[in-house]
Motif scaffolding. Structure first.
Motif, mmCIF file in Angstrom:
data_model
loop_
_atom_site.group_PDB
_atom_site.id
_atom_site.type_symbol
_atom_site.label_atom_id
_atom_site.label_comp_id
_atom_site.label_asym_id
_atom_site.label_seq_id
_atom_site.Cartn_x
_atom_site.Cartn_y
_atom_site.Cartn_z
ATOM 1 N N UNK A 87 0.798 -1.410 -0.102
ATOM 2 C CA UNK A 87 -0.161 -0.054 -0.036
ATOM 3 C C UNK A 87 0.985 1.200 0.054
ATOM 4 N N UNK A 88 1.928 1.160 0.868
ATOM 5 C CA UNK A 88 3.016 2.652 0.876
ATOM 6 C C UNK A 88 3.444 2.652 -0.520
ATOM 7 N N UNK A 89 3.767 1.686 -1.156
ATOM 8 C CA UNK A 89 4.382 1.639 -2.567
ATOM 9 C C UNK A 89 3.461 2.395 -3.651
ATOM 10 N N UNK A 90 2.307 1.899 -3.609
ATOM 11 C CA UNK A 90 1.362 2.386 -4.617
ATOM 12 C C UNK A 90 1.007 3.549 -4.273
ATOM 13 N N UNK A 91 0.859 3.974 -3.028
ATOM 14 C CA UNK A 91 0.380 5.435 -2.475
ATOM 15 C C UNK A 91 1.610 6.311 -2.925
ATOM 16 N N UNK A 92 2.817 5.954 -3.062
ATOM 17 C CA UNK A 92 4.103 6.415 -3.431
ATOM 18 C C UNK A 92 4.086 7.011 -4.621
ATOM 19 N N UNK A 93 3.734 6.089 -5.480
ATOM 20 C CA UNK A 93 3.406 6.199 -6.817
ATOM 21 C C UNK A 93 2.658 7.292 -7.266
ATOM 22 N N UNK A 94 1.341 7.358 -6.486
ATOM 23 C CA UNK A 94 0.432 8.276 -6.741
ATOM 24 C C UNK A 94 0.750 9.685 -6.252
ATOM 25 N N UNK A 95 1.319 9.769 -5.018
ATOM 26 C CA UNK A 95 1.842 10.880 -4.164
ATOM 27 C C UNK A 95 2.814 11.701 -5.350
ATOM 28 N N UNK A 96 3.798 10.784 -5.995
ATOM 29 C CA UNK A 96 4.629 11.353 -6.729
ATOM 30 C C UNK A 96 4.331 11.638 -8.193
ATOM 31 N N UNK A 97 2.979 11.239 -8.381
ATOM 32 C CA UNK A 97 2.356 11.682 -9.918
ATOM 33 C C UNK A 97 2.964 10.760 -10.829
ATOM 34 N N UNK A 98 3.650 9.473 -10.419
ATOM 35 C CA UNK A 98 4.142 8.787 -11.450
ATOM 36 C C UNK A 98 2.924 7.948 -12.092
ATOM 37 N N UNK A 99 1.816 7.704 -11.658
ATOM 38 C CA UNK A 99 0.877 7.096 -12.092
ATOM 39 C C UNK A 99 -0.066 7.966 -13.330
ATOM 40 N N UNK A 100 0.585 9.146 -13.685
ATOM 41 C CA UNK A 100 0.108 10.098 -14.472
ATOM 42 C C UNK A 100 1.157 10.186 -15.717
ATOM 43 N N UNK A 101 2.061 9.276 -15.746
ATOM 44 C CA UNK A 101 3.151 9.246 -16.827
ATOM 45 C C UNK A 101 3.181 8.343 -17.708
ATOM 46 N N UNK A 102 1.878 7.483 -17.791
ATOM 47 C CA UNK A 102 1.841 6.492 -18.976
ATOM 48 C C UNK A 102 2.720 5.561 -18.745
ATOM 49 N N UNK A 103 3.155 5.331 -17.460
ATOM 50 C CA UNK A 103 4.123 3.982 -17.310
ATOM 51 C C UNK A 103 3.204 3.024 -16.796
ATOM 52 N N UNK A 104 3.374 1.637 -17.164
ATOM 53 C CA UNK A 104 2.535 0.672 -16.385
ATOM 54 C C UNK A 104 3.415 -0.058 -15.387
ATOM 55 N N UNK A 105 3.050 -0.599 -14.300
ATOM 56 C CA UNK A 105 3.901 -1.390 -13.449
ATOM 57 C C UNK A 105 3.373 -2.848 -13.371
ATOM 58 N N UNK A 106 4.320 -3.846 -13.198
ATOM 59 C CA UNK A 106 3.941 -5.289 -13.072
ATOM 60 C C UNK A 106 4.438 -5.907 -12.063
#
Lengths: 214, 511
Positions: free
Chosen positions: B278-297
């Motif tokens: 949860x901390x990792x996923x929230x960190x991705x969101x907080x850093x705006x990395x989820x808006x950069x068009x990159x997928x994670x697996x």
């Protein structure tokens, strides 16, 4: 579905409890772990057994973690509730417990003492010392069940005004008899630090077994 | 001092290349997938940071043939070379080591990897290797060993670090004891992408929905569960270590912002769970990395991620989620120590698809106990999961005992292994006695892969992509073509032994 009824729950501190469930009819070795879950939650967690391998029940020593679905759910469970159990798994077991010449040093933090409690319950006459790292005196779970002088609590936040000590502080001063088999269980960072100290004391990998809690 | 970390190209009689896949398995494919060996890349980085001249030498990803690779290797003249072993390529490696020692007698050859770490004496007997590393933590092990070699002429006799088998000057072997150390993963450097030529691995990987893709420095070393009997991440020599969430997030941020990566896969045996996930996923969101068009697996396990965590991962742009399903019967799951119960499979997959992820199932067939009923059950359950849209893609392999895992040892002690020749362990055919003819398992593999051509499955995929995220449309065709190509390759590999095996399977069933 591998569900077993909860027989008893003993709340030891605000966060830690001993859970007792019916024993699955399977071969079990002291020191092994099980996956526990609550029906309907869809997730499970690994916990080491706390009881003797020949008990008619299975005990677990569990600390509930903030936001931890399984541990907080188990903490709220009531006798008669069903618990999902998968196992037993793992090889964190004593190799030759009936050999009277073996010396064991068990090093644990917090609920990492669970497999050691299981060893001692299963083979009460083994020669052992337990270094148990806890934050407060209340976390010396069931200390009366260990042989006198075998249980050494390492309290980092004592309440009597004395300065706190960690497992590593005790280990620095502690002299390890040659040939001692060392078992380490609990927090990953503690295990890393303990390894360095053991190496300085010329206790090497052949004598050490670890179980990392996460 | 020059250190080579080398992967010589291995090409079989059919012109297929040996590719290292998930869990460090080796399979031969005509159209290869190039996977970055992450721990070895960290080892290379660690050595470079310590001032060594590092030669990153992956002949596969650099598209070399063996002769070109060998000539380049001799020209580079490294002082030390590190290889990674696994059962089906052991014979190749032994002969390559001997060839190197003939051409370059002073080059110190270190063999690492899961096969040799469990049978170190065998590699010493079969080849002229100087050291066998009995730890999967090659980065930490080499970081300690190489400076000792550099500074001590008597290093063979004087090195004390655990987990090595060393050939002494006299020819005798010296063990430095069992490896049990839990290493502080945060101290191993993040992969130096330029050093390992990350772009060589960025495109040819069937698991990437978008390219360029890359593998993150794994957040978990070995596996936090570590009990599955068939898996390499199971044994007294393996421990478990975890990287801090913030450090991993820093790497993702750098990969996206500085390297323009469009997909990041973490190939840890099992990725974070619970609080860290949860901390990792929230960190991705907080850093705006989820808006950069990159997928994670990631790789995960059934019963490891709850709905709340999965929802957060969906928001963070996670897509490719690989789950080890293995088989649809509890007896097999129990024998494999899988640690999950079948009744939770549907819920987990429902949550994943509900929040936009692509569950990829890995299945195995051909366990030495697997009956026709168990096999049929697996085929029909897998079809149900795929056609109902609960899983998006799948990968079926033949369960092959490898690297002296507990399953491998079990096959030996039960006398069910049909061959002693390591070349036969390449997952292209069944090598254990089974209760039904081998052809039945090959047929099952075909049936499961053929789901990809089922109109209902295709319709489900289209509806999913249409309803959920329009952006995914752009990848549908690329991914579809790639999927068909993979299906064809897998079916080719798994069926080319079919007729040859018919006589053998009759013998087997009569045993």
């Amino acid at each position: 579905m591998n569900t077993y009824p909860l027989l008893d729950i003993e709340h030891l501190t605000e966060t830690t409890f001993r859970l007792r469930v019916d024993r699955p009819d399977i071969p079990i070795r002291s020191g092994q772990c099980f996956n526990l879950g609550i029906p309907g939650f869809g997730v499970n967690r690994e916990y080491s057994m706390y009881s003797a391998e020949d008990s008619s029940y299975l005990d677990f020593l569990i600390r509930s973690v903030d936001g931890g679905l399984t541990s907080t759910g188990l903490q709220k469970a009531q006798p008669g509730d069903l618990i999902e159990i998968d196992g037993a798994y793992g090889k964190f077991c004593l190799d030759d417990p009936l050999n009277k010449s073996n010396n064991y040093l068990f090093i644990a933090t917090g609920t990492g003492i669970a497999p050691f409690h299981s060893f001692v319950e299963t083979w009460p006459s083994i020669n052992y010392k337990i270094l148990h790292g806890v934050r407060t005196p209340e976390e010396r779970y069931h200390m009366q069940e260990y042989t006198k002088d075998s249980y050494i609590p390492c309290i980092s936040r004592p309440k009597d005004g004395t300065s706190g000590k960690r497992v590593t502080d005790y280990l620095t001063e502690y002299s390890i008899p040659e040939g001692t088999k060392v078992y380490v269980c609990g927090n990953r960072n503690m295990i890393i630090d303990v390894f360095d100290l053991l190496h300085k004391k010329e206790v090497f990998g052949d004598q050490i077994k670890t179980e990392v809690f996460f | 001092m020059k250190i080579a970390i080398s992967y010589p190209p291995i090409i079989n009689d059919l012109g297929q290349k040996a590719m290292v896949s998930q869990n460090r398995n080796v399979q031969f494919f005509k159209e290869p997938t190039y996977l970055l060996p992450v721990t070895y890349a960290q080892a290379a980085t660690y050595l470079k940071q310590s001032g060594y001249d590092v030669y990153w030498d992956d002949g596969n990803s650099q598209l070399k043939n063996f002769d070109v690779w060998f000539n380049d290797f001799v020209k580079e003249a490294p002082d030390v070379v590190i290889f990674e072993s696994t059962t089906p390529v052991m014979k190749f490696y032994w002969s390559t080591i001997n060839k190197i020692k003939t051409a370059m007698p002073n080059c110190i050859v270190i063999m690492s990897g899961y096969h040799s770490m469990r049978r170190p004496e065998e590699t010493m007997q079969q080849s002229n290797a100087d050291i066998v590393l009995r730890s999967s933590n090659v980065d930490f092990a080499l970081h300690r060993l190489i400076p000792h070699i550099e500074n001590n002429n008597d290093w063979r006799a004087s090195y004390l670090g655990e987990g090595m088998l060393i050939r002494l000057d006299s020819g005798k072997l010296r063990s430095t004891g069992d490896f049990r150390q839990v290493e502080p993963l945060d101290q191993s450097p993040l992969v130096d992408r330029d050093l390992v030529g990350w772009k060589n691995y960025a495109y040819e990987n069937g698991n990437f929905l978008q390219t360029p893709g890359t593998y993150a420095s794994s957040v978990i070393r070995d596996c936090m569960f570590g009990k599955c009997t068939f898996c390499r991440y199971n044994g007294p020599d393996l421990t478990f270590s975890m990287m801090s969430v913030q450090r991993s997030l820093d790497e993702y941020e750098k990969l996206i912002n500085e390297h323009g990566v469009k997909e990041i896969f973490d190939d840890s045996g099992v990725w974070y769970r619970g609080k860290e996930a949860r901390e990792f996923a929230q960190g991705i969101i907080d850093r705006g990395l989820n808006k950069k068009g990159c997928y994670f697996g990631i790789n995960t396990r059934f019963e490891y991620l709850d709905e709340e965590t999965i929802k957060l991962m969906g928001e963070a742009n996670f897509r490719f989620i690989l789950l080890g399903y293995e088989a649809a019967d509890n007896e097999t799951l129990m024998r494999l120590n899988k640690g999950y119960q079948l009744q939770h499979v549907d819920d987990c997959l429902k949550w994943l698809t509900k929040y936009g992820m692509h569950p990829h199932l890995t299945i195995m067939v051909g366990y030495y106990w697997q009956t026709q009923e168990q096999l049929d059950n697996t085929v029909s359950e897998v079809k149900r999961l795929m056609i109902s849209g609960l899983a998006r893609t799948l990968q079926v392999t033949l369960c092959t005992p490898l690297d002296y895992t507990p399953y491998h040892e079990e096959c030996i002690s039960n006398g069910v292994l049909l061959t002693q020749d390591y070349n036969d362990f390449d997952m292209s055919k069944l090598i254990v006695k089974t209760p039904i003819p081998h052809d039945q398992y090959y047929k099952a593999v075909r049936e499961m892969y053929s789901v990809a051509f089922n109109p209902r499955f295709i319709l489900r995929q289209l509806v999913f992509l249409l309803n959920f995220r329009k952006k995914d449309w752009q990848f549908l065709f690329t991914y579809g073509i790639r999927a068909i190509r993979r299906v064809r390759q897998h079916i080719f590999n798994l069926t080319r032994h079919e007729t040859k095996e018919k006589s053998k399977t009759i013998e087997v069933t009569n045993v």
